[in-house]
Design a protein around this motif. Structure first.
Motif, PDB file in Angstrom:
ATOM      1  N   ARG A 210       6.066   5.625  -2.371  1.00  0.00           N
ATOM      2  CA  ARG A 210       5.480   5.193  -3.638  1.00  0.00           C
ATOM      3  C   ARG A 210       5.981   3.793  -3.983  1.00  0.00           C
ATOM      4  O   ARG A 210       5.227   2.934  -4.434  1.00  0.00           O
ATOM      5  CB  ARG A 210       5.877   6.190  -4.713  1.00  0.00           C
ATOM      6  N   ASP A 211       7.276   3.576  -3.765  1.00  0.00           N
ATOM      7  CA  ASP A 211       7.879   2.273  -4.042  1.00  0.00           C
ATOM      8  C   ASP A 211       7.213   1.176  -3.217  1.00  0.00           C
ATOM      9  O   ASP A 211       7.111   0.044  -3.642  1.00  0.00           O
ATOM     10  CB  ASP A 211       9.380   2.345  -3.724  1.00  0.00           C
TER      11      ASP A 211
ATOM     12  N   ARG B  50      16.758   3.108 -11.317  1.00  0.00           N
ATOM     13  CA  ARG B  50      15.451   3.772 -11.361  1.00  0.00           C
ATOM     14  C   ARG B  50      14.574   3.191 -12.461  1.00  0.00           C
ATOM     15  O   ARG B  50      13.350   3.165 -12.331  1.00  0.00           O
ATOM     16  CB  ARG B  50      15.626   5.283 -11.546  1.00  0.00           C
ATOM     17  N   PHE B  55      10.746   4.141 -11.544  1.00  0.00           N
ATOM     18  CA  PHE B  55      10.626   5.593 -11.408  1.00  0.00           C
ATOM     19  C   PHE B  55      10.885   6.308 -12.725  1.00  0.00           C
ATOM     20  O   PHE B  55      10.555   7.465 -12.875  1.00  0.00           O
ATOM     21  CB  PHE B  55      11.549   6.125 -10.312  1.00  0.00           C
ATOM     22  N   PRO B  75       6.130   2.161 -10.067  1.00  0.00           N
ATOM     23  CA  PRO B  75       6.975   1.656  -8.972  1.00  0.00           C
ATOM     24  C   PRO B  75       6.165   1.024  -7.850  1.00  0.00           C
ATOM     25  O   PRO B  75       6.635   0.111  -7.163  1.00  0.00           O
ATOM     26  CB  PRO B  75       7.709   2.899  -8.479  1.00  0.00           C
ATOM     27  N   ASN B  76       4.924   1.511  -7.677  1.00  0.00           N
ATOM     28  CA  ASN B  76       4.116   0.963  -6.582  1.00  0.00           C
ATOM     29  C   ASN B  76       3.537  -0.401  -6.924  1.00  0.00           C
ATOM     30  O   ASN B  76       2.991  -1.074  -6.058  1.00  0.00           O
ATOM     31  CB  ASN B  76       3.003   1.954  -6.198  1.00  0.00           C
ATOM     32  N   THR B  80       9.495  -4.982  -6.698  1.00  0.00           N
ATOM     33  CA  THR B  80      10.823  -4.542  -6.276  1.00  0.00           C
ATOM     34  C   THR B  80      10.695  -3.668  -5.041  1.00  0.00           C
ATOM     35  O   THR B  80       9.659  -3.059  -4.799  1.00  0.00           O
ATOM     36  CB  THR B  80      11.488  -3.683  -7.365  1.00  0.00           C
ATOM     37  N   ALA B  81      11.756  -3.632  -4.262  1.00  0.00           N
ATOM     38  CA  ALA B  81      11.811  -2.681  -3.149  1.00  0.00           C
ATOM     39  C   ALA B  81      13.151  -1.977  -3.249  1.00  0.00           C
ATOM     40  O   ALA B  81      14.171  -2.596  -3.536  1.00  0.00           O
ATOM     41  CB  ALA B  81      11.690  -3.394  -1.816  1.00  0.00           C
ATOM     42  N   LEU B  82      13.126  -0.664  -3.031  1.00  0.00           N
ATOM     43  CA  LEU B  82      14.322   0.145  -3.238  1.00  0.00           C
ATOM     44  C   LEU B  82      14.817   0.678  -1.896  1.00  0.00           C
ATOM     45  O   LEU B  82      14.032   1.185  -1.102  1.00  0.00           O
ATOM     46  CB  LEU B  82      13.968   1.295  -4.191  1.00  0.00           C
ATOM     47  N   PHE B  84      17.145   3.550  -0.497  1.00  0.00           N
ATOM     48  CA  PHE B  84      17.720   4.786  -1.019  1.00  0.00           C
ATOM     49  C   PHE B  84      19.076   5.047  -0.398  1.00  0.00           C
ATOM     50  O   PHE B  84      19.369   4.603   0.708  1.00  0.00           O
ATOM     51  CB  PHE B  84      16.793   5.961  -0.712  1.00  0.00           C
ATOM     52  N   ALA B  88      15.967   7.344   3.428  1.00  0.00           N
ATOM     53  CA  ALA B  88      14.609   7.888   3.331  1.00  0.00           C
ATOM     54  C   ALA B  88      13.656   7.205   4.311  1.00  0.00           C
ATOM     55  O   ALA B  88      12.519   6.892   3.970  1.00  0.00           O
ATOM     56  CB  ALA B  88      14.071   7.782   1.899  1.00  0.00           C
ATOM     57  N   LEU B  89      14.130   6.990   5.553  1.00  0.00           N
ATOM     58  CA  LEU B  89      13.195   6.552   6.596  1.00  0.00           C
ATOM     59  C   LEU B  89      12.237   7.706   6.857  1.00  0.00           C
ATOM     60  O   LEU B  89      12.591   8.866   6.671  1.00  0.00           O
ATOM     61  CB  LEU B  89      13.950   6.197   7.877  1.00  0.00           C
ATOM     62  N   PHE B 101       5.321  -0.115   6.744  1.00  0.00           N
ATOM     63  CA  PHE B 101       4.540   0.836   5.928  1.00  0.00           C
ATOM     64  C   PHE B 101       3.882   0.144   4.732  1.00  0.00           C
ATOM     65  O   PHE B 101       2.737   0.437   4.385  1.00  0.00           O
ATOM     66  CB  PHE B 101       5.435   1.980   5.451  1.00  0.00           C
ATOM     67  N   SER B 102       4.606  -0.810   4.126  1.00  0.00           N
ATOM     68  CA  SER B 102       4.023  -1.494   2.963  1.00  0.00           C
ATOM     69  C   SER B 102       2.786  -2.297   3.370  1.00  0.00           C
ATOM     70  O   SER B 102       1.863  -2.464   2.578  1.00  0.00           O
ATOM     71  CB  SER B 102       5.055  -2.406   2.315  1.00  0.00           C
ATOM     72  N   GLU B 104       0.775  -1.393   5.892  1.00  0.00           N
ATOM     73  CA  GLU B 104      -0.244  -0.371   6.129  1.00  0.00           C
ATOM     74  C   GLU B 104      -0.926  -0.028   4.811  1.00  0.00           C
ATOM     75  O   GLU B 104      -2.156   0.072   4.737  1.00  0.00           O
ATOM     76  CB  GLU B 104       0.420   0.881   6.720  1.00  0.00           C
ATOM     77  N   VAL B 105      -0.106   0.113   3.778  1.00  0.00           N
ATOM     78  CA  VAL B 105      -0.639   0.417   2.450  1.00  0.00           C
ATOM     79  C   VAL B 105      -1.586  -0.686   1.998  1.00  0.00           C
ATOM     80  O   VAL B 105      -2.636  -0.422   1.417  1.00  0.00           O
ATOM     81  CB  VAL B 105       0.529   0.577   1.447  1.00  0.00           C
ATOM     82  N   ARG B 149      12.584  -2.599   6.345  1.00  0.00           N
ATOM     83  CA  ARG B 149      11.410  -1.978   5.735  1.00  0.00           C
ATOM     84  C   ARG B 149      11.237  -2.461   4.295  1.00  0.00           C
ATOM     85  O   ARG B 149      10.129  -2.740   3.849  1.00  0.00           O
ATOM     86  CB  ARG B 149      11.566  -0.450   5.753  1.00  0.00           C
TER      87      ARG B 149
END
Lengths: 309, 370
Positions: A210-211, B50, B55, B75-76, B80-82, B84, B88-89, B101-102, B104-105, B149
């Motif tokens: 989501r981030d 958060r 979030f 958050p999307n 910012t990029a978080l 974890f 959380a790969l 991934f970003s 791809e989105v 990432r």
């Protein structure tokens, strides 16, 4: 995946006495309860239906006659196919596939909700409420659905009250009651494997996606569904196998003109007292179902080991 | 890469029901700064992160990124990029898919993503590892993939939630240096959450020390260590000997405290309390173990403490000496290991001397629990 435990290690961990008892019990389960009955069915399906006096006699040979009967019909009708039974077979398999797909679609949102709201008291209450109806016998549940779907049942009453329909709808004859009954009969076996895998999904992965800007659809397509795949496969296998092999629900809820393949098997065993013929039908259903499951697992790239998790 | 972008918290309160997780936080983070929130677990630092990442929404107050109010922006959609704490790969995606991934989105083609992934893999010294899965990498490598990432999205602000806590000591120390280097190379603002004062002090331009939802002090690492604003900061950051008592006299920025057990001692008033303290106030004085030295009973007895050595521990680069002062007062001092054979001082009676400029005194308050 865990490596299979080596026997010596198994005995070392459990002691010789307990180890032996466990081994014997497991062996009993596998051989007596699973392997032998299936083998005897297989053996039956290749034999003639003889009166007891002739068993073991010169006529007691192996034959393909029972299988020919399913494909070509009774002896004497050469050149034609047994379209009635074959159509029942195809319709059973296709309906079971659709029931499975419907179960996947219905369970996914619920499993996701339950899996992600882990431990809240509402989620726990919901699980209990889902389980309670299954304390009732499968046949009684089928009859309950028959009443609900009946001509003066709850659904028709509501529809006529709301003037959505002038005449009551014959859900039984149209087979809607059958589809609903099959869809409901094994739905927990779809829900719980899915719920278990989704519960094990790290919430941070969803937040991370989501981030990075992912929409909810993409999060489910790329993160949640791939993670839930073993659970979906495991649930789908059970629901498909049990739906294709269901007897009580089609017996109670099936329309007068629609037969389920298991009803044919039942008729051979019970009405015609031709166990050999019934065994052949049952074996065909069993191996076809296994073949379909294995093919689908190959297509969706699921390993057998994942299902057992 | 985005240029340095400011992050401001204006009077931010975050409440969960009756529980106040963050109380009146006012923080101004300069563009391109490496900013750390330091505090014990449960102090609200992750909650602040958060709120910055989107979030959760502050109950009161505003979060501004680059001067823009972030209220109602998810958050999307935030720049910012978080990273974890557990990284959380995505375990079912290859490394290169994880990193991009970003993209791809955003709908980038596979070719573009592959190219960008290779660039980033070069940057984190993992060239040619793009086709592996996360489970095939070591802890430090996964760490670097998580950074790549996050950077792939070209954020203006990178948020890091204790990302080093799962690594072993050597790797953690190495990654500190590496993170700082990456931050200086890309030039974007980093907001770093940690309970490890070493991480906060070595990497940060500025540190905010938090306690139970309250930010006690925001300053550079040196300032935090040398001039703690509150007893909590003094006792949480590094080790400190604390002496409780009442102020005897105040002279400009110096004060004499009549301690409960160790007599009158002289110290500097911490800058934030200068002019606010008067004789008779409850006060606490702090002296670091390394600021204590063995000395003769000095003519100015106000910077001397007498004590008996109880025990000694060898730490490698130093000795920790545990002493007992008058009335059973526990005192710790640290002596550098200079390589000479050293006789144990256990049991001997010593005079400890310190320089008044290294001791700070401040109004009494809550200490960090051990």
């Amino acid at each position: 995946m865990k490596k299979p435990m080596i026997f010596s290690e198994f005995f070392k961990n459990n002691g010789p006495v307990m180890g032996s008892i466990l081994m014997v019990l497991v062996g009993f389960w596998i051989i007596v309860l699973i392997v032998l009955p299936q083998l005897s069915m297989l053996d039956f399906s290749f034999r003639f239906n003889l009166p007891p006096a002739e068993l073991g006699g010169p006529k007691d040979n192996y034959t393909l006659k029972n299988y020919k009967q399913l494909v070509y019909g009774a002896a004497g009708s050469e050149g034609t196919y047994n379209t009635v039974d074959l159509m029942v077979f195809v319709r059973t398999i296709v309906t079971a596939i659709f029931v499975t797909i419907a179960n996947i679609i219905m369970c996914y949102p619920l499993a996701y909700y339950l899996g992600q709201s882990k431990g809240t008291s509402f989620a726990r209450l919901l699980v209990v409420m889902l389980i309670i109806p299954y304390w009732i016998n499968e046949i009684l549940r089928a009859f309950a659905l028959r009443i609900i779907f009946g001509e003066t049942g709850l659904i028709n009453e509501v529809l006529t009250f709301l003037h959505l329909t002038a005449e009551p709808i014959d859900f039984i004859r149209q087979n809607y009651a059958l589809y609903a009954g099959l869809g409901y009969a094994y739905i927990l076996l779809m829900l719980f494997p899915m719920y278990n895998v989704i519960e094990s999904l790290d919430r941070n992965q969803i937040e991370a996606a989501r981030d990075m800007g992912a929409s909810w659809i993409r999060i489910h397509r790329r993160i949640v569904i791939p993670h839930a795949k073993p659970g979906i496969a495991s649930g789908a296998t059970m629901v498909f196998m049990l739906s294709a092999g269901a007897l009580a629900v089609p017996q109670v809820l099936g329309g007068p003109s629609s037969l389920w393949f298991t009803q044919l098997v039942y008729q051979w065993f019970n009405d015609s007292l031709n166990w050999q013929q019934g065994s052949a039908y049952a074996i065909v259903l069993l191996f076809s179902s296994i073949a379909i499951v294995l093919t689908l697992m190959r297509i969706f790239k699921v390993n057998m080991g994942d299902i057992g998790k | 890469m985005g240029a340095g972008v400011t992050v401001n918290l204006e009077n931010v309160w975050i409440k969960f029901g009756d529980f106040v997780a963050v109380r009146e936080a006012n923080v101004n983070i300069k563009g391109g700064d490496f900013f750390s929130f330091l505090g014990p677990s449960g102090c609200g630092k992750t909650t602040i992160l958060r709120a910055v990442s989107g979030f959760l929404d502050p109950s009161e107050g505003r979060v501004l990124i680059g001067g823009k109010d972030m209220a109602g922006i998810g958050p999307n959609k935030r720049p910012t990029a978080l990273i974890f704490q557990n990284l959380a790969l995505f375990p079912l995606m290859k490394i290169w898919e994880n990193i991009t991934f970003s993209m791809e989105v955003a709908g980038a083609s596979a070719g573009d993503r592959r190219k960008r992934a290779d660039e980033l893999l070069d940057m984190i010294a993992l060239s040619g590892q793009g086709d592996k899965f996360p489970s095939e990498l070591s802890g430090g490598q996964k760490q670097r993939v998580a950074i790549a990432r996050a950077l792939c999205a070209e954020p203006d602000v990178l948020l890091l939630d204790e990302p080093l806590s799962a690594l072993d000591l050597k790797l953690r120390q190495h990654m500190r240096t590496e993170l700082r280097e990456i931050q200086q190379r890309v030039g974007i603002s980093f907001i770093y959450i940690t309970h490890d004062q070493g991480e906060a002090l070595t990497m940060s331009d500025s540190v905010a020390v938090m306690r139970a939802g309250i930010i006690d002090q925001i300053a550079g690492g040196h300032e935090i260590y040398d001039h703690p604003a509150t007893p909590f900061v003094a006792s949480f950051v590094g080790e400190n000997n604390v002496f409780r008592g009442k102020l005897q006299s105040v002279n400009g920025n110096e004060a004499v405290i009549r301690t409960n057990r160790s007599g009158d001692l002289l110290a500097q008033i911490t800058p934030t309390a200068v002019g606010k303290m008067k004789a008779g106030d409850d006060a606490m004085m702090f002296v670091r173990p390394e600021a204590l030295a063995l000395g003769e009973a000095s003519p100015d007895s106000k910077t001397t403490i007498s004590a008996n050595v109880l025990n000694e521990e060898f730490e490698g680069n130093s000795y920790s000496v545990f002493l007992e002062g008058d009335g059973g007062k526990q005192i710790k001092m640290s002596l550098p290991n200079l390589g000479q054979d050293r006789e144990s001082s256990k049991g001997s009676s010593l005079a400890l001397h310190y320089d008044a400029s290294t001791a700070v005194v401040m109004p009494a308050g809550e200490l960090a629990s051990e």
